[in-house]
Enzyme design. Structure first.
Site, PDB file in Angstrom:
ATOM      1  N   HIS A  14       0.809  -1.218   0.000  1.00 48.05           N
ATOM      2  CA  HIS A  14       0.000   0.000   0.000  1.00 48.05           C
ATOM      3  C   HIS A  14       0.842   1.268   0.000  1.00 48.05           C
ATOM      4  CE1 HIS A  14      -3.722  -2.367   1.255  1.00 48.05           C
ATOM      5  NE2 HIS A  14      -3.940  -1.820   0.077  1.00 48.05           N
ATOM      6  N   ASP A  32      -7.517   4.842   9.441  1.00 48.83           N
ATOM      7  CA  ASP A  32      -8.772   5.044   8.705  1.00 48.83           C
ATOM      8  C   ASP A  32      -9.109   3.843   7.833  1.00 48.83           C
ATOM      9  OD1 ASP A  32      -8.962   7.490   9.807  1.00 48.83           O
ATOM     10  OD2 ASP A  32      -8.178   8.579   8.069  1.00 48.83           O
ATOM     11  N   GLU A  90     -11.381  14.301  12.610  1.00 45.67           N
ATOM     12  CA  GLU A  90     -10.611  14.556  11.385  1.00 45.67           C
ATOM     13  C   GLU A  90     -11.224  15.762  10.683  1.00 45.67           C
ATOM     14  OE1 GLU A  90      -9.957  11.315   8.700  1.00 45.67           O
ATOM     15  OE2 GLU A  90      -8.613  10.286  10.102  1.00 45.67           O
TER      16      GLU A  90
HETATM   17  P1  FAD Z   1       3.889  -2.017   2.449  1.00 46.38           P
HETATM   18  O1  FAD Z   1       3.523  -0.897   1.555  1.00 46.38           O
HETATM   19  O2  FAD Z   1       3.899  -3.365   1.845  1.00 46.38           O
HETATM   20  O3  FAD Z   1       5.293  -1.737   3.140  1.00 46.38           O
HETATM   21  C1  FAD Z   1       5.617  -0.451   3.638  1.00 46.38           C
HETATM   22  C2  FAD Z   1       7.027  -0.430   4.226  1.00 46.38           C
HETATM   23  O4  FAD Z   1       7.063  -1.230   5.390  1.00 46.38           O
HETATM   24  C3  FAD Z   1       8.073  -1.010   3.292  1.00 46.38           C
HETATM   25  O5  FAD Z   1       9.286  -0.336   3.478  1.00 46.38           O
HETATM   26  C4  FAD Z   1       8.174  -2.452   3.733  1.00 46.38           C
HETATM   27  O6  FAD Z   1       9.434  -3.011   3.419  1.00 46.38           O
HETATM   28  C5  FAD Z   1       7.972  -2.312   5.229  1.00 46.38           C
HETATM   29  N1  FAD Z   1       7.333  -3.484   5.826  1.00 46.38           N
HETATM   30  C6  FAD Z   1       6.225  -4.127   5.436  1.00 46.38           C
HETATM   31  N2  FAD Z   1       5.945  -5.135   6.273  1.00 46.38           N
HETATM   32  C7  FAD Z   1       6.911  -5.122   7.213  1.00 46.38           C
HETATM   33  C8  FAD Z   1       7.192  -5.916   8.356  1.00 46.38           C
HETATM   34  N3  FAD Z   1       6.418  -6.934   8.714  1.00 46.38           N
HETATM   35  N4  FAD Z   1       8.273  -5.610   9.095  1.00 46.38           N
HETATM   36  C9  FAD Z   1       9.081  -4.573   8.772  1.00 46.38           C
HETATM   37  N5  FAD Z   1       8.870  -3.802   7.698  1.00 46.38           N
HETATM   38  C10 FAD Z   1       7.791  -4.067   6.936  1.00 46.38           C
HETATM   39  N6  FAD Z   1      -1.631   4.961   6.846  1.00 46.38           N
HETATM   40  C11 FAD Z   1      -2.021   5.422   8.054  1.00 46.38           C
HETATM   41  O7  FAD Z   1      -1.177   5.635   8.916  1.00 46.38           O
HETATM   42  N7  FAD Z   1      -3.323   5.698   8.309  1.00 46.38           N
HETATM   43  C12 FAD Z   1      -4.302   5.474   7.395  1.00 46.38           C
HETATM   44  O8  FAD Z   1      -5.460   5.705   7.680  1.00 46.38           O
HETATM   45  C13 FAD Z   1      -3.915   4.963   6.123  1.00 46.38           C
HETATM   46  N8  FAD Z   1      -4.846   4.731   5.170  1.00 46.38           N
HETATM   47  C14 FAD Z   1      -4.454   4.203   3.976  1.00 46.38           C
HETATM   48  C15 FAD Z   1      -5.437   3.942   3.014  1.00 46.38           C
HETATM   49  C16 FAD Z   1      -5.083   3.396   1.812  1.00 46.38           C
HETATM   50  C17 FAD Z   1      -6.148   3.132   0.783  1.00 46.38           C
HETATM   51  C18 FAD Z   1      -3.718   3.130   1.528  1.00 46.38           C
HETATM   52  C19 FAD Z   1      -3.319   2.574   0.203  1.00 46.38           C
HETATM   53  C20 FAD Z   1      -2.741   3.409   2.472  1.00 46.38           C
HETATM   54  C21 FAD Z   1      -3.102   3.948   3.696  1.00 46.38           C
HETATM   55  N9  FAD Z   1      -2.154   4.248   4.676  1.00 46.38           N
HETATM   56  C22 FAD Z   1      -2.541   4.727   5.888  1.00 46.38           C
HETATM   57  C23 FAD Z   1      -0.730   4.065   4.407  1.00 46.38           C
HETATM   58  C24 FAD Z   1      -0.261   2.721   4.909  1.00 46.38           C
HETATM   59  O9  FAD Z   1      -0.248   2.718   6.313  1.00 46.38           O
HETATM   60  C25 FAD Z   1       1.163   2.517   4.417  1.00 46.38           C
HETATM   61  O10 FAD Z   1       1.141   2.353   3.041  1.00 46.38           O
HETATM   62  C26 FAD Z   1       1.864   1.354   5.086  1.00 46.38           C
HETATM   63  O11 FAD Z   1       3.079   1.182   4.447  1.00 46.38           O
HETATM   64  C27 FAD Z   1       1.099   0.051   5.181  1.00 46.38           C
HETATM   65  O12 FAD Z   1       0.908  -0.611   3.994  1.00 46.38           O
HETATM   66  P2  FAD Z   1       1.352  -2.141   3.795  1.00 46.38           P
HETATM   67  O13 FAD Z   1       1.056  -2.975   4.959  1.00 46.38           O
HETATM   68  O14 FAD Z   1       0.774  -2.514   2.493  1.00 46.38           O
HETATM   69  O15 FAD Z   1       2.942  -2.000   3.716  1.00 46.38           O
END
Ligand code: FAD
Length: 507
Positions: A86, A151, A267
């Protein structure tokens, strides 16, 4: 037999051979479909091709990969945990390296467990790969919920803890990183360590908000609270920015938030004609004409989005409490709207939009987002210089624009996450969506906004940051840079982890 991605670099061929000799060979994927999926993220405008994707079925699979890279591999390669991808700027990608698809851990032996102790109260042990919605569903069976939720509940625990995990509850309960008691982490050196404020505290504080730089989070012990049943969900419209921020700050003030009867969620957002599809559905059909005519009159409106949760015990008093909290606010008279929804439906509101957008083919498209933390004292400048003089004038802003304040004392400065240096700071997020042909236009606007901030000496921080040079990262982390660097040297000295953040890998 493994088939290479057409864009794979020549060096990946020799890495493939070496990886195939490992006991995890059957969990490594080299086919174009797996490689392509790991080469894109929700942003859809950055592409980095990995050499392989690991779909682990247990933690030992990840440890085998990290140990091989540390001890045996003659070819240096990087490793990136990927939650749901994400991120929007390639943060979970690994060019010519190995992407670890954390979601493949599924539930095999890593179920969420709920426990109680005298010192911690209720808590849950959850897998780092788990999405928050699954955690929530599990805890709700015990009448409990994580203390702070974002969120959107479909990012992973490891993903949000690597950033901060913010949302409308953070003003009161802090971001998700401040509601963690303990974690298990596979570090870049291949060690499997448990960390907490008392055990390996340097790893604990570094990993929280640490952008994946020090280790892969495989388990987090998170704080729980009693789950409410329903939410009173309110929107208040403002044409005056100062009235809007004054009321937001009042709603998150100490006096308000420390009382049981205070709001649970605060918010705000920017209403424009261009991003109407992100906000109009909240308003009853019969009220939409007057909302639209108010918007036409002012061109920009500001909206406070607030919620007060309740359960059987508070059902009879919630309306009265809400009336007291919202009394004397200075929104446009008669522009207050209220809904009553189940707690889970309130938390799932973005999922509903996601499913609709997926159906329309509008989910997997570019998202050139810009996420900022801005000190409260400069919000009037943001209104004039960014909302009015850039967003409104350029007339290209689509997607939601969030604006909401947080209390700095709900954050923990020992953690890697950085925030502005004022007691109250605002989250300002331009959650742009664009077509495949015009995301550059949004990026230009993002640059224009960043230039405005710099030219006017506004000491902002970026959330979900993305920089290209060491100098920029040093500025971002400020006084925390030394500790950040020191932790990298200690826990990931070969710079294996999360190269897509481009903190220590600039090429
Ligand atoms: P990824 O995008 O897959 O990874 C993000 C980073 O974390 C990378 O550097 C990855 O290497 C690292 N990572 C992933 N898993 C691990 C792990 N287990 N251990 C260590 N490092 C790891 N953020 C908020 O704070 N609040 C919100 O309300 C919010 N809403 C969102 C809504 C949408 C529709 C989207 C797309 C994103 C939103 N985000 C929000 C952002 C989101 O929190 C970040 O994109 C975050 O990175 C989580 O996504 P992911 O789990 O897919 O991680």
């Amino acid at each position: 037999m493994a088939q290479n991605h057409p864009l794979a670099s020549p060096s990946t061929n020799s890495l493939h051979h070496k990886l195939l000799s490992l006991p995890i060979a059957d969990k490594l994927h080299f086919d174009p479909e797996s490689i392509s999926a790991a080469s894109v993220d929700y942003g859809f405008f950055v592409q980095e091709i990995p050499a392989a994707v690991l779909r682990p079925s247990c933690l030992e699979d990840i440890m085998t990969l990290v140990a091989f890279r540390n001890n045996e591999s003659s070819i240096p390669f990087t490793i990136s945990a990927r939650g749901r991808g994400h991120s929007v700027r390639g943060q979970a990608m690994a060019r010519d390296g190995v992407v670890v698809d954390m979601t493949s851990l599924g539930n095999k032996g890593h179920e969420t467990t709920v426990s109680y102790s005298q010192s911690l109260g209720h808590y849950a042990d959850v897998g780092g790969h788990e999405i928050w919605f699954n955690v929530l569903e599990h805890t709700l069976k015990h009448g409990l919920a994580p203390v702070t939720l974002t969120d959107y509940q479909y990012a992973t625990v490891g993903g949000t803890l690597s950033n901060a995990g913010i949302g409308g509850e953070a003003f009161r309960n802090g971001p998700q990183i401040t509601n963690v008691h303990e974690m298990d982490v596979i570090t870049g050196t291949g060690d499997f360590l448990t960390c907490s404020p008392h055990k390996n505290p340097d790893l604990f504080y570094s990993v929280l908000g640490g952008l994946g730089q020090f280790g892969i989070i495989t388990r987090a012990r998170i704080a729980l609270r009693p789950a409410p049943k329903r939410a009173k969900w309110v929107r208040l419209l403002y044409s005056d920015f100062s009235a809007f921020t004054t009321d937001q700050e009042r709603l998150i003030s100490r006096h308000q938030r420390d009382q049981d009867e205070a709001l649970d969620f605060v918010e705000g957002c920017l209403l424009m004609h261009r991003n109407m599809d992100t906000w109009v559905s909240f308003f009853p059909l019969s009220d939409r004409p007057r909302v639209m005519s108010l918007l036409t009159e002012h061109k920009l409106l500001y909206c406070i989005k607030a919620a007060k949760y309740y359960d059987e015990q508070t059902e009879s008093t919630v309306e009265k409490d809400l009336e007291i909290i919202l009394k004397d606010l200075n929104h446009v008279p008669e522009f207050k709207f209220e809904k009553d929804v189940a707690f889970i439906d309130f938390l799932n509101r973005i999922r509903v939009a996601e499913l609709r957008l997926r159906e329309q083919g509008l989910w997997n498209i570019p998202h050139p987002w810009l996420d900022l933390f801005v000190p409260k004292s400069r919000m009037a400048d943001i209104n004039t210089g960014i909302f009015k003089d850039i967003a409104l004038k350029n007339n290209i802003t689509t997607g939601c624009v969030l604006i909401y304040p947080m209390n700095k004392n709900k954050w923990d400065d020992r953690m890697s996450a950085v925030t502005p240096d004022e007691d109250i700071f605002y989250t300002v997020e331009f959650l742009h969506t664009s077509g495949f042909g015009d995301w550059q236009e949004c990026e230009l606007q993002n640059k224009e906004m960043l230039s405005f901030l710099k030219d006017n000496g506004i000491k902002f921080k970026r959330y979900l940051p993305n920089y290209r040079t060491e100098r920029e990262w040093m500025e971002h982390f400020g006084p925390k840079w030394r500790t950040f660097q020191g932790s990298k040297a200690k826990f990931d000295p070969k710079l294996l982890l999360s190269p897509g953040q481009r903190i220590f890998n600039h090429s």
